[in-house]
Scaffold this motif. Sequence first.
Motif, short mmCIF file in Angstrom:
data_model
loop_
_atom_site.label_atom_id
_atom_site.label_comp_id
_atom_site.label_asym_id
_atom_site.label_seq_id
_atom_site.Cartn_x
_atom_site.Cartn_y
_atom_site.Cartn_z
N MET A 123 8.41 6.47 -7.98
CA MET A 123 8.14 5.16 -7.38
C MET A 123 9.37 4.27 -7.52
O MET A 123 9.95 4.15 -8.59
CB MET A 123 6.94 4.52 -8.10
N LEU A 161 0.83 -1.22 0.00
CA LEU A 161 0.00 0.00 0.00
C LEU A 161 0.87 1.27 0.00
O LEU A 161 0.36 2.37 -0.24
CB LEU A 161 -0.94 0.01 1.21
N ASP A 162 2.16 1.13 0.28
CA ASP A 162 3.06 2.29 0.36
C ASP A 162 3.68 2.59 -1.00
O ASP A 162 4.84 2.30 -1.26
CB ASP A 162 4.16 2.01 1.39
N LEU A 163 2.88 3.19 -1.88
CA LEU A 163 3.33 3.48 -3.24
C LEU A 163 4.52 4.43 -3.26
O LEU A 163 5.38 4.35 -4.12
CB LEU A 163 2.18 4.09 -4.05
N PHE A 213 -4.14 3.14 -0.09
CA PHE A 213 -2.95 3.86 -0.57
C PHE A 213 -2.85 5.23 0.11
O PHE A 213 -1.79 5.64 0.58
CB PHE A 213 -3.02 4.06 -2.09
N MET A 258 -8.93 0.20 -2.19
CA MET A 258 -7.50 0.27 -2.56
C MET A 258 -7.04 1.73 -2.51
O MET A 258 -5.98 2.03 -1.95
CB MET A 258 -7.28 -0.28 -3.97
N GLY A 259 -7.85 2.62 -3.08
CA GLY A 259 -7.48 4.04 -3.09
C GLY A 259 -7.35 4.58 -1.68
O GLY A 259 -6.39 5.27 -1.33
N TRP A 268 8.35 0.24 -2.81
CA TRP A 268 7.09 -0.46 -3.10
C TRP A 268 7.30 -1.95 -3.36
O TRP A 268 8.19 -2.34 -4.12
CB TRP A 268 6.40 0.18 -4.30
N PHE A 301 0.03 6.58 2.68
CA PHE A 301 0.78 7.78 2.30
C PHE A 301 0.73 8.81 3.43
O PHE A 301 1.74 9.40 3.81
CB PHE A 301 0.22 8.38 1.01
N GLY A 356 -5.44 0.34 5.69
CA GLY A 356 -4.16 1.06 5.59
C GLY A 356 -3.56 1.37 6.96
O GLY A 356 -2.35 1.53 7.08
#
Lengths: 143, 144
Positions: free
Chosen positions: B1, A34-36, B132, B128-129, A40, B136, A98
């Motif tokens: 990335m 999940l840590d883009l 993420f 998923m969004g 990753w 973050f 998350g």
Amino acid sequence: MKRTHFSALAAGLLFGLGLLLSGMANPEKVLGFLDLAGAWDPSLALVMAGAIGVALPVFRLARGHSQSLLGEENNLPTRRDIDRPLVIGSLLFGVGWGLAGFCPGPAIVATGAGQSKALVFALAMLAGMGLYHLLNRRGRTPA
Amino acid sequence: MTIDWNAFTPWSALAGGALIGLASALLLLLNGRIAGISGILGGLIDRTAGETGWRRAFVLGLLLSPLVWLLFAALPPIRIEAGYPLLIAAGLLVGIGTRYGSGCTSGHGVCGLSRLSPRSLVATLGFMGAGFATVFATRHLLGG
């Protein structure tokens, strides 16, 4: 034990072994996916690909059959509408996922592996489901 | 990335995923039911008539899977960084969210996408969004 209980037990067992093998049962690995913006770990995209690769043709095959091989009525969702509960619920779930790196299946499997932190997460999750059940029964949140 | 090649485990991920897909396929073919774990747990809480037996059996299978694994090999690592208050908050969110949103990673992510369900596609993109974005925020904005 009824045949359908035995087959459900076998499916749960296989599902759990898959979660363990894939790394999904390890929150550290889930958070690495999940840590883009960090270092990753794309592994979990392949878990999804592997699972759908196997399941999709079987779901296709089962479409149009009203009964399972053991004679149970096939009970598949029919709704196609995109409503607010679907979107808001999924967003809330994603935030929780998350924060700890656990979704429901892995939390149960890690509890079975004797992880006390997983048990605490699982109990809180069941409490959340119970809360939903109470609110839903009062008619505040239509399913 | 940047990709963390040391952490990347493509073969066990694919094979484990295939097992998950196989388990979902079996539950559909034999029981005619969706292997959605939040739905199965939630159904045990709601006590839907006639649906508790197979649900209990499936959850028992999940719980026993680490013991069956141990018959053949040492368990893979399970590392849980979060402390207890965070685990409780996250658990509540996952419990309420998956029931409100009618599914989780298994029901929407695996079974729903395999059925090409538009609802499950929206749900999967949603969690998923949010996942993420949450990682973050906690790791890069708040500094973990």
